[in-house]
Enzyme design. Structure first.
Site, PDB file in Angstrom:
ATOM      1  N   GLU A 141       1.110  -1.289   0.021  1.00  0.00           N
ATOM      2  CA  GLU A 141      -0.377   0.310   0.070  1.00  0.00           C
ATOM      3  C   GLU A 141       0.547   1.095  -0.577  1.00  0.00           C
ATOM      4  O   GLU A 141       0.102   2.162  -0.160  1.00  0.00           O
ATOM      5  CB  GLU A 141      -0.734   0.113   0.753  1.00  0.00           C
ATOM      6  N   HIS A 165      -3.091   2.166   8.570  1.00  0.00           N
ATOM      7  CA  HIS A 165      -4.216   1.052   8.244  1.00  0.00           C
ATOM      8  C   HIS A 165      -4.014   0.218   8.844  1.00  0.00           C
ATOM      9  O   HIS A 165      -2.939  -0.494   8.751  1.00  0.00           O
ATOM     10  CB  HIS A 165      -3.675   0.687   6.197  1.00  0.00           C
ATOM     11  N   HIS A 167      -7.431  -3.069  10.596  1.00  0.00           N
ATOM     12  CA  HIS A 167      -8.628  -4.098   9.926  1.00  0.00           C
ATOM     13  C   HIS A 167      -8.803  -3.863  11.289  1.00  0.00           C
ATOM     14  O   HIS A 167      -9.512  -5.306  11.866  1.00  0.00           O
ATOM     15  CB  HIS A 167      -7.866  -5.226   9.622  1.00  0.00           C
ATOM     16  N   GLU A 195     -17.510  11.385  22.854  1.00  0.00           N
ATOM     17  CA  GLU A 195     -16.176  11.895  22.450  1.00  0.00           C
ATOM     18  C   GLU A 195     -15.794  12.570  20.872  1.00  0.00           C
ATOM     19  O   GLU A 195     -14.978  12.630  19.794  1.00  0.00           O
ATOM     20  CB  GLU A 195     -14.754  10.682  23.220  1.00  0.00           C
ATOM     21  N   HIS A 236     -13.102  -3.939   4.537  1.00  0.00           N
ATOM     22  CA  HIS A 236     -11.431  -4.627   5.242  1.00  0.00           C
ATOM     23  C   HIS A 236     -10.824  -3.571   5.676  1.00  0.00           C
ATOM     24  O   HIS A 236     -10.095  -4.585   6.852  1.00  0.00           O
ATOM     25  CB  HIS A 236     -11.187  -3.555   3.087  1.00  0.00           C
TER      26      HIS A 236
END
Ligand code: 2HA
Ligand code: ZN
Length: 300
Positions: A141, A165, A167, A195, A236
């Site tokens: 990525e 990134h 999951h 929050e 994803h």
């Protein structure tokens, strides 16, 4: 040939060698790398990084580059084309997790699982100058991160440095049952936990399922990152930006926690209407009190 294949090709052609004896604080002991490693370990402990899932990049300061330079490879590998170009990242340096490497292993052997890459003067290729030992290459990525860093540097006036990134379980679960639009999902999260509007007053961007690691998802994410600090990838995971590791991790953590609360509340009441929630007027009042630049389009 895509980034992933060309990276392998370049690495296969030349093995880098580190300088012999060097003085200075080892890269692993530099404060920014300690922050990088801590985030990887924290993300693993949260259960967000099965197998080689997720990736992290950090745009280094000039001072950090200078402190690490004595430890850079004497003969770095050749330039690996990124397939994208960014004027504002010419000559930049990034710490990056390795393709196929596990977040879980980052604290165990940082120099194997993490690398530092230099961007060429044209802003369209990178080369490994430290780490990613044993034939490692930057995350698949990385071209996405690179494009998104370019956008984030522009929209934040240079303060954005971290892209993360992961999951996270409940965020991914939500994308199976909710309409995939930013307004609906942002409102759900804002109303799940007080929050949230403070942590992401602009809201969260949402993309439908797309092929990972490609130009299309990179372009779509970078477009949304002009507005949002975080973007959900359906089925994803989540992409978060921040000026430092605390803010990027904190944003990921807040969005996942709010998703978790929403999922539990929905399970508790069997998917029906909630008895209690935060009103739009309540959200406006928080924004007013704290002077937040909220996304008004997402309020009724
Ligand atoms: O690094 O998470 O999106 C593995 C991934 C790709
Ligand atoms: Zn992923």
């Amino acid at each position: 040939m895509g980034f992933f294949d060309s990276a392998q090709d370049v690495i296969d052609k030349g093995v880098s060698t580190a300088k012999g004896v060097v003085s200075g604080v080892a890269v692993e002991r530099q404060p920014f790398m300690k922050g990088f490693v801590r985030l990887c370990a924290d993300g693993w402990n949260q259960g967000w990084h099965e197998r080689n899932g997720g990736n992290l990049t950090y745009r280094m300061t000039d001072g950090e580059v200078a402190d690490c330079r004595p430890f850079f490879y004497e003969n770095p590998c050749n330039w690996i084309p990124l397939g994208v170009q960014a004027d504002n990242l010419r000559g930049a340096y990034f710490a990056v997790t390795g393709a196929g490497r596990y977040m879980r292993n980052v604290p165990l052997d940082t120099a194997k699982n993490v690398g530092i890459v230099e961007i060429n003067p044209e802003g369209n290729a990178c080369r490994i100058v430290w780490g990613l030992k044993d034939g490692g290459k930057p995350s698949s990525e990385f071209p996405s991160h690179f494009m998104i860093h370019s956008v984030r540097v522009d929209v934040t006036g240079g303060s954005s440095r971290v892209l993360y990134h992961a999951h996270p379980i409940n965020v991914v679960a939500l994308t199976s049952v909710m309409p995939l639009d930013a307004r609906t999902i942002t409102r759900t999260l804002w109303k799940a936990m007080t929050e949230c509007i403070i942590a992401f007053p602009k809201g969260v961007g949402v993309l439908p399922w797309m092929v990972p690691g490609g130009a299309e998802i990179a372009m779509a994410t970078s477009e949304l990152m002009k507005t949002y600090d975080a973007v959900i990838w359906a089925q994803h995971g989540l992409f978060c930006s921040g000026s430092d590791f605390d803010s990027a991790f904190g944003l990921m953590h807040t969005i996942e926690k709010a998703s978790d609360i929403y999922v539990r509340a929905r399970l508790l009441n069997g998917g029906g209407e909630f008895a209690n929630t935060i009103s739009d007027e309540g959200l406006r009042a928080i924004a007013r009190n704290l002077g937040l630049g909220i996304n008004e389009d997402f309020l009724d």
